[in-house]
Design a protein around this motif. Structure first.
Motif, PDB file in Angstrom:
ATOM      1  N   UNK A  86       0.807  -1.221   0.000  1.00  0.00           N
ATOM      2  CA  UNK A  86       0.000   0.000   0.000  1.00  0.00           C
ATOM      3  C   UNK A  86       0.840   1.272   0.000  1.00  0.00           C
ATOM      4  N   UNK A  87       2.061   1.162   0.524  1.00  0.00           N
ATOM      5  CA  UNK A  87       2.920   2.339   0.624  1.00  0.00           C
ATOM      6  C   UNK A  87       4.297   2.073   0.025  1.00  0.00           C
ATOM      7  N   UNK A  88       4.385   1.923  -1.298  1.00  0.00           N
ATOM      8  CA  UNK A  88       5.696   1.701  -1.923  1.00  0.00           C
ATOM      9  C   UNK A  88       6.565   2.941  -1.773  1.00  0.00           C
ATOM     10  N   UNK A  89       7.787   2.726  -1.306  1.00  0.00           N
ATOM     11  CA  UNK A  89       8.632   3.896  -1.047  1.00  0.00           C
ATOM     12  C   UNK A  89      10.017   3.408  -0.652  1.00  0.00           C
ATOM     13  N   UNK A  90      10.905   4.368  -0.389  1.00  0.00           N
ATOM     14  CA  UNK A  90      12.196   4.031   0.210  1.00  0.00           C
ATOM     15  C   UNK A  90      12.075   4.254   1.716  1.00  0.00           C
ATOM     16  N   UNK A  91      12.711   3.364   2.479  1.00  0.00           N
ATOM     17  CA  UNK A  91      12.606   3.420   3.933  1.00  0.00           C
ATOM     18  C   UNK A  91      13.989   3.375   4.571  1.00  0.00           C
ATOM     19  N   UNK A  92      14.150   4.207   5.594  1.00  0.00           N
ATOM     20  CA  UNK A  92      15.364   4.176   6.397  1.00  0.00           C
ATOM     21  C   UNK A  92      15.187   3.109   7.481  1.00  0.00           C
ATOM     22  N   UNK A  93      16.021   2.086   7.456  1.00  0.00           N
ATOM     23  CA  UNK A  93      15.910   0.972   8.387  1.00  0.00           C
ATOM     24  C   UNK A  93      17.268   0.744   9.055  1.00  0.00           C
ATOM     25  N   UNK A 109      -0.723  -5.539   0.351  1.00  0.00           N
ATOM     26  CA  UNK A 109      -2.063  -5.552  -0.230  1.00  0.00           C
ATOM     27  C   UNK A 109      -2.658  -6.956  -0.057  1.00  0.00           C
ATOM     28  N   UNK A 110      -3.968  -7.045  -0.220  1.00  0.00           N
ATOM     29  CA  UNK A 110      -4.645  -8.329  -0.003  1.00  0.00           C
ATOM     30  C   UNK A 110      -4.210  -9.394  -1.008  1.00  0.00           C
ATOM     31  N   UNK A 111      -3.790  -8.972  -2.199  1.00  0.00           N
ATOM     32  CA  UNK A 111      -3.417  -9.939  -3.234  1.00  0.00           C
ATOM     33  C   UNK A 111      -1.910 -10.189  -3.292  1.00  0.00           C
ATOM     34  N   UNK A 112      -1.173  -9.784  -2.253  1.00  0.00           N
ATOM     35  CA  UNK A 112       0.285  -9.972  -2.244  1.00  0.00           C
ATOM     36  C   UNK A 112       0.632 -11.451  -2.105  1.00  0.00           C
ATOM     37  N   UNK A 133       2.166  -9.874  -6.959  1.00  0.00           N
ATOM     38  CA  UNK A 133       0.799 -10.267  -6.665  1.00  0.00           C
ATOM     39  C   UNK A 133       0.654 -11.762  -6.956  1.00  0.00           C
ATOM     40  N   UNK A 134      -0.419 -12.340  -6.513  1.00  0.00           N
ATOM     41  CA  UNK A 134      -0.629 -13.775  -6.704  1.00  0.00           C
ATOM     42  C   UNK A 134      -0.680 -14.111  -8.186  1.00  0.00           C
ATOM     43  N   UNK A 135      -0.016 -15.225  -8.543  1.00  0.00           N
ATOM     44  CA  UNK A 135       0.051 -15.727  -9.930  1.00  0.00           C
ATOM     45  C   UNK A 135       0.867 -14.827 -10.854  1.00  0.00           C
ATOM     46  N   UNK A 136       1.631 -13.911 -10.293  1.00  0.00           N
ATOM     47  CA  UNK A 136       2.483 -13.045 -11.116  1.00  0.00           C
ATOM     48  C   UNK A 136       3.879 -13.635 -11.201  1.00  0.00           C
ATOM     49  N   UNK A 137       4.468 -13.558 -12.373  1.00  0.00           N
ATOM     50  CA  UNK A 137       5.843 -13.991 -12.536  1.00  0.00           C
ATOM     51  C   UNK A 137       6.768 -12.910 -11.979  1.00  0.00           C
ATOM     52  N   UNK A 138       7.777 -13.349 -11.210  1.00  0.00           N
ATOM     53  CA  UNK A 138       8.715 -12.384 -10.641  1.00  0.00           C
ATOM     54  C   UNK A 138       9.497 -11.703 -11.743  1.00  0.00           C
ATOM     55  N   UNK A 139       9.610 -10.374 -11.691  1.00  0.00           N
ATOM     56  CA  UNK A 139      10.393  -9.663 -12.704  1.00  0.00           C
ATOM     57  C   UNK A 139      11.876  -9.921 -12.534  1.00  0.00           C
TER      58      UNK A 139
END
Length: 213
Positions: A86-93, A109-112, A133-139
């Motif tokens: 829901x919040x794609x971004x860069x994060x300081x960790x 997201x619900x379909x992750x 997402x579900x059933x998606x081929x990894x890029x």
């Protein structure tokens, strides 16, 4: 009566000694009670000391496995997370954080689909994380396919990578990113026409440089 009188007379004559005797008995009783209380208190103190020592030993054993990890310096790392969040971004960790920690910030997201994600992997600086997402081929890991020409996956590429598409500058790349984050992934290349600045002619000229996964 005469016998009782004699007893009373004897008590009157010897009451001082009787009082002294009672005082001695009372003092002796108190001393015995104090000794018993002191011994009980000493036993309690000794038991408490033993319990404390055992607790310290248990605590040390628990901490020993993490001693090596805790000795490592904790650094700040920047990671980029995209895809079904829901919040794609860069994060300081922190360098001690794991993928699951940054996912909790980005919110799935619900379909992750997490079946191909190693949630326990430690984060690294400049790490890129893509949640499909579900059933998606990894890029592809770099989001770019190298063949005779450059091909960019606009669903996962960064702004800098999108700018590598011929004719797409910083402004248009930013609009693609904004649309993707607001409306979700592109389902087809023609969806680019929904982005301001991309007409039919422009999209048609870019098709050979773009893929959708």
């Amino acid at each position: 009566m005469n016998h009782n009188y004699k007893i009373l007379e004897w008590i009157k004559q010897n009451y001082q000694y009787i009082l002294i005797g009672l005082a001695v008995v009372f003092i002796a009783f108190k001393l015995v009670s104090n000794d018993a209380s002191t011994e009980s208190a000493n036993l309690n103190i000794e038991q408490a000391s033993q319990d404390h020592e055992m607790s310290n030993q248990t605590s040390k054993k628990t901490e020993e496995p993490n001693k090596e990890e805790s000795s490592l310096p904790v650094k700040s790392v920047t990671v980029d997370i995209k895809g079904a969040v829901n919040n794609p971004n860069t994060y300081e960790m922190k360098s001690t954080d794991r993928i699951k920690d940054v996912i909790s910030k980005a919110q799935l997201k619900d379909n992750a689909d997490l079946t191909k994600i190693n949630l326990s992997e430690k984060l690294r600086d400049q790490m890129y994380i893509y949640i499909p997402i579900k059933d998606e081929q990894m890029p592809e890991q770099a989001n770019l396919q190298n063949s005779d020409k450059l091909v960019v996956n606009i669903n996962t590429a960064t702004k800098e990578e999108i700018q590598k598409i011929p004719g797409v500058g910083p402004s248009k790349a930013e609009k693609i990113i904004q649309y993707r984050e607001s409306n979700g992934q592109f389902n087809s290349i023609d969806d680019l026409k929904k982005v301001k600045g991309f007409g039919d002619k422009t999209v048609s000229s870019l098709k050979e440089y773009i893929i959708i996964n």
